[in-house]
Motif scaffolding. Structure first.
Motif, PDB file in Angstrom:
ATOM      1  N   ILE A   8       0.845  -1.187   0.000  1.00 34.14           N
ATOM      2  CA  ILE A   8       0.000   0.000   0.000  1.00 34.14           C
ATOM      3  C   ILE A   8       0.883   1.242   0.000  1.00 34.14           C
ATOM      4  CG2 ILE A   8      -1.759   1.293   1.267  1.00 34.14           C
ATOM      5  CD1 ILE A   8      -2.791  -1.318   0.113  1.00 34.14           C
ATOM      6  N   GLU A   9       0.592   2.165  -0.909  1.00 36.77           N
ATOM      7  CA  GLU A   9       1.345   3.413  -0.973  1.00 36.77           C
ATOM      8  C   GLU A   9       1.116   4.239   0.298  1.00 36.77           C
ATOM      9  OE1 GLU A   9       0.918   7.501  -3.544  1.00 36.77           O
ATOM     10  OE2 GLU A   9       0.880   5.608  -4.661  1.00 36.77           O
ATOM     11  N   ARG A  10       2.183   4.728   0.881  1.00 38.64           N
ATOM     12  CA  ARG A  10       2.123   5.549   2.094  1.00 38.64           C
ATOM     13  C   ARG A  10       1.168   4.930   3.120  1.00 38.64           C
ATOM     14  NH1 ARG A  10       0.819  11.408  -0.088  1.00 38.64           N
ATOM     15  NH2 ARG A  10      -0.114  10.250  -1.814  1.00 38.64           N
ATOM     16  N   LEU A  54      -8.619  -4.605   5.129  1.00 38.77           N
ATOM     17  CA  LEU A  54      -9.693  -5.024   4.230  1.00 38.77           C
ATOM     18  C   LEU A  54      -9.168  -5.234   2.816  1.00 38.77           C
ATOM     19  CD1 LEU A  54     -12.676  -5.529   3.605  1.00 38.77           C
ATOM     20  CD2 LEU A  54     -12.959  -3.054   3.332  1.00 38.77           C
ATOM     21  N   ILE A  55      -8.377  -4.292   2.318  1.00 38.50           N
ATOM     22  CA  ILE A  55      -7.821  -4.423   0.966  1.00 38.50           C
ATOM     23  C   ILE A  55      -6.915  -5.644   0.875  1.00 38.50           C
ATOM     24  CG2 ILE A  55      -6.314  -3.345  -0.754  1.00 38.50           C
ATOM     25  CD1 ILE A  55      -7.310  -0.619   0.293  1.00 38.50           C
ATOM     26  N   VAL A 106     -12.596   2.294  -1.057  1.00 40.86           N
ATOM     27  CA  VAL A 106     -13.250   1.722   0.120  1.00 40.86           C
ATOM     28  C   VAL A 106     -14.287   2.727   0.599  1.00 40.86           C
ATOM     29  CG1 VAL A 106     -12.927   0.964   2.510  1.00 40.86           C
ATOM     30  CG2 VAL A 106     -11.222   0.382   0.767  1.00 40.86           C
ATOM     31  N   VAL A 107     -15.501   2.238   0.889  1.00 39.75           N
ATOM     32  CA  VAL A 107     -16.560   3.119   1.368  1.00 39.75           C
ATOM     33  C   VAL A 107     -16.991   2.692   2.764  1.00 39.75           C
ATOM     34  CG1 VAL A 107     -17.394   3.632  -0.954  1.00 39.75           C
ATOM     35  CG2 VAL A 107     -18.408   1.744   0.318  1.00 39.75           C
ATOM     36  N   LEU A 135     -15.136  -2.847   0.424  1.00 39.74           N
ATOM     37  CA  LEU A 135     -14.226  -2.665  -0.704  1.00 39.74           C
ATOM     38  C   LEU A 135     -15.098  -2.604  -1.953  1.00 39.74           C
ATOM     39  CD1 LEU A 135     -11.369  -2.484  -1.802  1.00 39.74           C
ATOM     40  CD2 LEU A 135     -11.263  -4.983  -1.772  1.00 39.74           C
ATOM     41  N   LYS A 136     -15.401  -1.386  -2.390  1.00 42.60           N
ATOM     42  CA  LYS A 136     -16.374  -1.198  -3.464  1.00 42.60           C
ATOM     43  C   LYS A 136     -15.840  -1.688  -4.799  1.00 42.60           C
ATOM     44  CE  LYS A 136     -19.165   2.390  -5.667  1.00 42.60           C
ATOM     45  NZ  LYS A 136     -19.403   3.850  -5.759  1.00 42.60           N
TER      46      LYS A 136
END
Length: 300
Positions: A73-75, A86-87, A116-117, A130-131
Motif C-alpha cells: 500500500i502506498e504511504r 480489508l484491501i 473503500v466506502v 471494498l467497493k
C-alpha cells in the motif's frame, strides 16, 4: 469478470475507533448540507445517502499462475489500519491473468487502485466495503505531453459558492496523441442542494473539465501502437474545490454524493461496466487494457 474494476462485495465492520468515524459520517453529511445552504429536508437526505470513502493506491505482486501473493500500500502509514486490512485480506484471494513477455508470464507488480466506502450501521458502528479495485500496469508508453496540461478552471457560474466535487473524464486519443473525443462519465459532489441545483453544479464542472481536457495532448509510444492500433482511451479525474471546502488528502475520508453514470459508446461492455471513480486526483488510467480477473484462488 474484468479486472479493471471488479465489484468485490468484500466488506467488514469497522470497530475500535468506530465512534470517531461514525461521528465523521454524521458531521460530514450535515456539512454537505450546510455548505450550500440546503434546508432541513435536504440535510436529512444527506445524512441518509452520504457515504464516506477514500481511494487508496498500491501495487500487487503475482506468482506465475496469476495468484496475488502480496499487496504493498502506498504511504501505508497515512491509511487507516482497518482499510489496509480489508484491501489486503480481500485482494490476496484473487487470481489475475498474467501478461506475457517473450513467452513468459510476468510477475512484476501491477498498479492497484481501490475505493473503500464506509456507511453508518447505527450510532456507533460503521461498515467498511471494498467497493471496487482497478488493476493496471505502470505505463510509460502512454503519458501526458508536458506543457499541454492546463488545469481546468473553476466554473465562473459557481463563483462565490461552496460547490466542490470531482468530474471523471474519458478522453479518446488519435494517432497524434490529441483528444478526438471527450465526455464526463460521472461527477461526484461534496455539497448537497436541490436536485435541480446539484445537476447545474455537475453540468458546470463537466463543461469546465471537458473544455480543458480537449486541448491536452499525450505521448503514445511507437511500441504501444505497434502492439495495439486501436484508439487509446484515458480516464482523468478533475477535482474542484473552494477556499472554504477543500478536497481531502491521501488517506483521509471524503464525504460525497455519487453522481449518475454515463457510458462511453466507443468502449467495450467490460470497460463500460467498470467503476469510473476508482482513480485518484492527479492520476490517470488507460482504459480497456487492464489484466483480466480469473477467479478467487482454488480451494478457498
Amino acid at each position: 469478470m474484468d479486472a479493471g474494476s471488479p465489484q468485490t462485495g468484500a466488506s467488514a465492520p469497522f470497530r475500535g475507533s468506530t465512534m470517531k468515524t461514525a461521528a465523521l459520517i454524521a458531521a460530514s453529511a450535515l456539512a454537505l448540507a450546510i455548505a450550500f445552504g440546503a434546508g432541513a429536508k435536504n440535510s436529512d437526505a444527506a445524512r441518509r445517502n452520504t457515504e464516506v470513502s477514500m481511494v487508496v493506491r498500491g501495487h500487487a505482486r503475482l506468482n506465475p499462475d496469476g495468484d496475488i501473493q502480496s499487496i504493498a500500500i502506498e504511504r501505508e502509514q497515512k491509511v487507516p489500519a482497518p482499510v489496509v486490512a480489508l484491501i489486503r485480506d480481500s485482494v490476496t484471494q484473487w487470481r489475475i491473468e498474467p501478461t506475457q513477455q517473450d513467452g513468459e508470464a510476468t510477475t512484476g507488480p501491477l498498479k492497484l487502485t481501490a475505493r473503500v466506502v464506509g456507511r453508518m450501521q447505527d450510532d456507533r458502528n460503521v461498515a467498511l466495503k471494498l467497493k471496487s479495485v482497478h488493476f493496471g500496469e505502470d505505463r510509460t508508453d502512454v503519458a501526458p505531453k508536458p506543457g499541454t496540461m492546463r488545469k481546468p478552471s473553476y466554473p465562473a457560474a459557481l463563483a462565490g459558492t461552496n460547490a466542490a466535487g470531482t468530474a471523471y473524464v474519458l478522453a479518446r486519443l488519435n494517432a497524434n496523441g490529441e483528444v478526438d473525443e471527450a465526455m464526463v462519465e460521472q461527477v461526484n459532489l461534496n455539497v448537497v442542494a436541490s436536485e435541480k441545483r446539484m445537476q447545474e453544479i455537475r453540468d458546470a464542472f463537466a463543461a469546465s473539465a471537458v473544455g480543458a481536457i480537449k486541448k491536452w495532448k499525450f505521448i503514445v509510444s511507437e511500441q504501444y501502437r505497434a502492439a495495439d492500433a486501436s484508439p487509446v482511451t484515458v480516464r482523468i479525474p478533475v477535482g474542484y474545490e473552494t477556499p472554504q471546502l477543500r478536497l481531502p488528502g491521501y488517506g483521509q475520508w471524503e464525504a460525497y454524493l455519487p453522481g449518475p453514470r454515463a457510458r462511453a459508446p466507443w468502449l467495450s461492455q467490460d470497460a463500460r461496466s467498470a467503476d469510473a471513480d476508482v482513480v485518484a486526483d492527479g492520476d490517470f488510467q488507460v482504459v480497456g487494457k487492464e489484466p483480466r480477473l480469473l477467479s478467487a484462488r482454488s480451494g478457498e
